[in-house]
Design a protein around this motif. Structure first.
Motif, short mmCIF file in Angstrom:
data_model
loop_
_atom_site.label_atom_id
_atom_site.label_comp_id
_atom_site.label_asym_id
_atom_site.label_seq_id
_atom_site.Cartn_x
_atom_site.Cartn_y
_atom_site.Cartn_z
N TYR A 339 0.94 -12.29 12.58
CA TYR A 339 1.40 -10.94 12.26
C TYR A 339 0.26 -9.96 12.02
N ASP A 439 3.08 -14.82 4.96
CA ASP A 439 4.38 -15.02 4.31
C ASP A 439 4.66 -13.93 3.28
N VAL A 441 7.37 -12.96 2.10
CA VAL A 441 8.48 -13.29 1.20
C VAL A 441 8.01 -14.23 0.10
N ARG A 467 10.60 -5.34 3.76
CA ARG A 467 10.30 -6.75 3.42
C ARG A 467 11.58 -7.57 3.28
N LYS A 469 14.09 -7.48 5.04
CA LYS A 469 14.62 -7.86 6.35
C LYS A 469 13.95 -9.11 6.90
N TRP A 470 12.79 -9.46 6.38
CA TRP A 470 11.97 -10.52 6.94
C TRP A 470 12.69 -11.87 7.08
N ILE A 473 15.07 -12.30 10.21
CA ILE A 473 14.59 -12.08 11.57
C ILE A 473 14.46 -13.41 12.30
N ARG A 479 9.54 -10.37 14.27
CA ARG A 479 8.79 -10.37 13.02
C ARG A 479 7.48 -9.61 13.18
N LYS A 480 6.84 -9.74 14.35
CA LYS A 480 5.61 -8.99 14.61
C LYS A 480 5.87 -7.48 14.55
N LEU A 482 8.29 -5.99 12.90
CA LEU A 482 8.55 -5.64 11.51
C LEU A 482 7.25 -5.61 10.71
N ALA A 483 6.34 -6.52 11.00
CA ALA A 483 5.05 -6.55 10.30
C ALA A 483 4.30 -5.24 10.48
N MET A 486 5.87 -2.68 8.22
CA MET A 486 5.53 -2.94 6.82
C MET A 486 4.10 -2.50 6.52
#
Length: 530
Positions: A339, A439, A441, A467, A469-470, A473, A479-480, A482-483, A486
């Motif tokens: 990420y 990570d 979360v 966060r 939403k992580w 996914i 996830r990438k 979303l990263a 974030m």
């Protein structure tokens, strides 16, 4: 909760009371020196990898126990003890079937009931997200078990395979039935090594023998995944606390491997034709500072942004590490995780930008308030960085003051979120593995929940909404994406300031080859001794 190895050492989490050294293996035919590897790994005092986050205990667990899934060299989870697995159409029920050939060191077969009990016990300390979302975890038959969820959890196998401690090692049901706070004292696993109780010498050495009945997977070794093929008969962990003594033992051939030699011995190691330095954990450790976001001056985001511009990462890392072992880092997800990204990193400038920092402090309304930097005097890397930080702040007119103490004193004081006049603080420096930053979360340093969060207490509702939403996914690419979102928000409110990244090599005799490099852990399979 994930804590850096350095914090573990300083907080004393590696310490514990061992009830007994369990009976696992009686003395057998002594392997030859050519088939024996001697390693200086550290002081193993707690054997249960669930009750402590100590890396040395996790390495012990990696030898003795096995895992359901394991990370490959690209940090992608792959089946290990699991032979087949699948997920229901609604993404809420996972079914796992164990592969053939799994057996405990006591001769009994591994069953689904062992896996269920192990997940439930570990879930109390290392898999809380799974337990929060689990409707049921139960066996279907001796080889099959299911995890049923209240809502989808796309990262379930990632969590099962994670190498941030405590890791999920599968234990016998009767051992895993103990509370997570009560140590398991029987080192009976199903892994590639057996713990040799008859040769255990607490404080001096521990011995691991090749498990001749272990059945490796058919795939090639890849990171911690694939076939765990053991090429030696015995591995002995020698406790040698004095670094010079350990180096002398390595030179003489009394030991084959030394974990974490000090930098002042690097040149001597490199000049010895029989020795080599090798970086096994290429991702290394990320050093960073936390600011007290509840008190002046860092309750103002402009002051926190000023710190981003102030820091010359290379200068900070050079206070303790040689240039070839350091790198800069601008992503909140580290340099080497899936990420890592460059979103909203325009603040970074080689050498830092003190004038920009000075301007931002002015915009923040800084009026000479005392900035107290907690300095851990018994951790050289953090202490050196703290001293440089104080000097750098003073150069731009900030009233910086060092508050020296040992790490225990720092840990006690950082819990005080009040003003410095009431025993509070402004800044402290710590580190964690690059991998742990994958990570958001499970890693508390990546939350922004204000006073409910980790020391420093940054708060951003916008970031926290992302966060949240992580966990749901499903794909890596999602996830990438979303990263990046974030990170865009994170560098707007500045919850942490990164100081750089460093790797630390191990030292080995050149006759020892085939070592596997992974974040955090040191597997002993695959290595060979010439």
């Amino acid at each position: 909760m994930t804590i850096s190895r350095r914090e573990i050492i300083k907080m004393g989490l590696a310490a514990g009371t061992v009830l007994s050294i369990p009976s696992v293996l009686r003395a057998q035919t002594t392997p030859t020196a050519a088939r024996t590897v001697r390693m200086v790994m550290g002081d193993l005092s707690v054997f249960d990898p669930v009750v402590t986050t100590a890396t040395i205990t996790a390495n012990h667990g990696l030898a003795v126990y096995d895992t359901l899934f394991a990370l490959d060299s690209k940090l992608t989870p792959q089946p290990q003890m699991v032979g087949k697995w699948g997920v229901s159409d609604d993404k809420r029920t996972y079914t796992f079937e164990l592969r053939d050939g799994l057996g405990w060191h006591d001769g009994t077969p591994v069953t689904a009931a062992d896996c269920v009990a192990s997940i439930r016990r570990w879930g109390q300390v290392g898999g809380q997200l799974i337990m929060e979302r689990a409707r049921d975890i139960s066996k279907k038959d001796d080889k099959t078990f299911t995890i049923s969820l209240k809502e989808p959890l796309g990262m379930l196998t990632d969590i099962l395979a994670k190498v941030s401690t405590p890791c999920l090692y599968i234990m016998r049901e009767k051992d895993a039935s103990r509370p997570a706070t009560e140590q398991v004292t029987a080192n009976i696993g199903s892994g590639p090594f057996r713990f040799n109780e008859s040769l255990a010498k607490p404080g001096a050495s521990f011995t691991y023998d090749r498990n001749e009945k272990y059945v490796p997977r058919s795939e090639s070794s890849d990171g911690l995944a694939g076939g765990k093929v053991v090429n030696v008969d015995r591995v002995i962990w020698d406790n040698i606390f004095d670094q010079q003594t350990a180096f002398a033992a390595l030179q003489s051939g009394e030991v084959d491997f030394v974990s974490g030699p000090p930098a002042d011995l690097y040149s001597a190691i490199e000049s010895d034709p029989n020795l080599a330095l090798q970086v096994l954990n290429n991702s290394g450790s990320v050093f960073f500072m936390r600011m007290n976001c509840l008190q002046k001056p860092f309750d103002n985001v402009k002051a926190r942004q000023a710190m981003l511009h102030l820091i010359d990462q290379e200068a900070f890392m050079r206070t303790s590490f040689l240039p070839e072992y350091i790198s800069t880092v601008t992503s909140i997800f580290g340099n080497h995780t899936p990420y890592s990204n460059d979103e909203n990193t325009g603040w970074f400038k080689k050498g830092g930008d003190p004038e920009k920092a000075k301007q931002l402090f002015k915009e923040a309304g800084y009026a000479g308030e005392k900035v107290v930097i907690l300095q851990s005097t018994d951790w050289a890397e953090a202490s050196n960085a703290s001293q440089l930080l104080a000097a750098t702040l003073r150069k731009i007119g900030v009233n910086a003051e060092l508050a020296p103490s040992d790490w225990g004193g720092l840990v006690a004081r950082r819990a005080n979120n009040g003003p410095v006049e009431n025993g509070g603080w402004s800044i402290f420096i710590t580190s964690e593995s690059d991998y742990e930053r994958s990570d958001p979360v499970g890693n508390p340093t990546l939350n922004a929940t204000g006073e409910k969060g980790w020391y420093g207490w940054p708060k951003s509702d916008e970031y926290e909404a992302l966060r949240a939403k992580w966990p749901g996914i499903e794909t890596l690419e999602e996830r990438k994406a979303l990263a990046r979102k974030m990170q865009q928000e994170y560098w707007n409110f500045v919850g942490t300031v990164l100081l750089g990244e460093a790797v630390s090599p191990i030292a080995r005799r050149k006759t020892l080859t085939g070592l596997i490099g992974m974040p955090s852990l040191m597997p002993m399979w695959n290595m060979q001794k010439a």
